[in-house]
Design an enzyme around this catalytic site. Sequence first.
Site, PDB file in Angstrom:
ATOM      1  N   CYS A 136       0.837  -1.209   0.000  1.00  0.00           N
ATOM      2  CA  CYS A 136       0.000   0.000   0.000  1.00  0.00           C
ATOM      3  C   CYS A 136       0.871   1.259   0.000  1.00  0.00           C
ATOM      4  CB  CYS A 136      -0.897   0.055   1.223  1.00  0.00           C
ATOM      5  SG  CYS A 136      -1.891  -1.407   1.518  1.00  0.00           S
TER       6      CYS A 136
ATOM      7  N   CYS B 204     -33.654   7.028  19.992  1.00  0.00           N
ATOM      8  CA  CYS B 204     -32.651   6.928  21.048  1.00  0.00           C
ATOM      9  C   CYS B 204     -31.608   8.035  20.930  1.00  0.00           C
ATOM     10  CB  CYS B 204     -31.932   5.581  20.984  1.00  0.00           C
ATOM     11  SG  CYS B 204     -32.927   4.197  21.559  1.00  0.00           S
TER      12      CYS B 204
ATOM     13  N   CYS C   1     -27.307  -2.518  16.974  1.00  0.00           N
ATOM     14  CA  CYS C   1     -28.421  -1.600  17.220  1.00  0.00           C
ATOM     15  C   CYS C   1     -29.727  -2.168  16.658  1.00  0.00           C
ATOM     16  CB  CYS C   1     -28.166  -0.262  16.529  1.00  0.00           C
ATOM     17  SG  CYS C   1     -27.486   1.006  17.600  1.00  0.00           S
TER      18      CYS C   1
END
Lengths: 273, 107, 179
Positions: free
Chosen positions: A88, A192, A234
């Site tokens: 990379c 929430c 979740c």
Amino acid sequence: MNTGYILHSSCWLITYAFILISINTNANETAERTLNERTLNKERSGFYFQSNNTQALQNDSFANPGLLWVDSGQQWFSKRPDNITPACQHCHNQDKKPLVGAATLYPQYDSTTKKLMNIEQRINRCRTQYQHQPPFPYESNELLSLTAYVSNLSKGMPFNVNITDNEKPFFERGRDFFYQRRGQMNLACHHCHEWNAGKKLRGDTLSQGHSNGYPIYRLEWQTLGSLHRRLRFCNTGVRAETYPLGSEEYVNLELFLAWRANQLLIETPAVRR
Amino acid sequence: MLNARISVPTSAIPGEVIEIKTLISHPMETGFRRGLDGEKMPRNILKHFQCTYLDNVVFEAEFFPAIAANPYLTFFIKATQSGELIFTWTDQNGKVTQKNRSISVQP
Amino acid sequence: MNSNTSHPQIHTLNRRHFLKGAIAISTMALPLFGRDSLAASSIARPKEIPKDYPGPSERFLNAITSVYQQEPISDGKVTLNMPVLAENGNSVLLSVHVESPMNKQQYVKRLRLFAENNPLPEVAAFQLTPHSGTAQISTRIRLSASQIITAIATLNDGSHWAGSAFTTITLPACVEAFV
């Protein structure tokens, strides 16, 4: 399926449901007020909702366990997959295409595939297109490590995703997902994380649901995990359908979350309870 | 070979008591948790840690499943002279991870 | 399993079962504590523990007996630092300091950690040497419930010293939901 596990889960979820129902009612009554308060209040990173001990662990430049993945990501980044393939860092180094700040700009529209792409998918794109290697599976140690390393390069920089005409349709789908009620508990993300942020859910304090620390080291997981793993968690919590890791639904939502967090600083690797 | 982080001061004065910090990537699976199939996930833990300084074993630890995942351990040693510190972790199957660090001790 | 009415029943049953269990353990544990092990009975206990704390498990008392036999364990020299409240039992920071010189004549030889109500009460055992300079370690441990944690140091003269702390866990470990 183990009966004990089902029984245990049921009890757990009932408690959860009762609490959710109660906060939900509360939320409806005070929706206007809390929404106004939220616009007035500062956006707060999930860090703010952790205990002192968890915050201290995240801030510990030696003991933060997420740094183990950052370290191994750095090793992967500089490692050649074989003798003829560049690493990379051959393309991305200080002199050309540095990745400092890159994580603040994702997810991003990819003109080749005409799709939205997050960092994990961008890393795998490099891997298949330029390194001619098989992609790393989502949530594999290799992909988590590289994502943690790349995101950590942007630590301390604010999220800065751009919603151009290209990103707009994906952004809107992500926003709709956030405000769409789902699952047996019939709750949307914002019930929430906007209306009730800061209130208690069992032993937990609800956060504003920001994505500026991913991948995160979650004490509950005892390992590093991606944002999509957290989104599945979740969705399971409100007994809704989960989507696959790396799915379009979650990448769209990821863009909306990044936009929501636009002024917040990247914390990767964050530590959460 | 597991991925480990080790913190040792690069230099010290003779007689100085220095703090050593270690962190190593390991799931420390307890053997008490159940997987999705309802079956217990087999125990998989690091069992032993050892630190040698100038060829002497100066500190040892035995781990049980109650040591948290990605074990963190700090301890102290008294620096006497320049030399090498060798850190060795051994898992329950005898597989070894070894790292070393040098320290320069000068008055 | 999926009818709504069955859920509260399961909930109540489990709770009742749990309460019965807790009472049974607390009444059992006290006599055991003094009867079976001199070592265990002399261990220091933290001053402030909840009134409904069930007491040490039999596993812990057995572990103490098998390591220290009938040898006395004195209160002192060992300072165990634990958070009063931990939000996840999967990783709780612990540090121990033993007050002792660390030279060839006098030093801390061994340090053991116990979490008395974990499924396995043994947490870790450390071997120190005069080269340690100071008898202090820190690590991160798992607690399956709110409980007393005990550190026992053995000096080179063979004497044992203990320190303890109580930590409350708001969310117990081992309820990881697999998604």
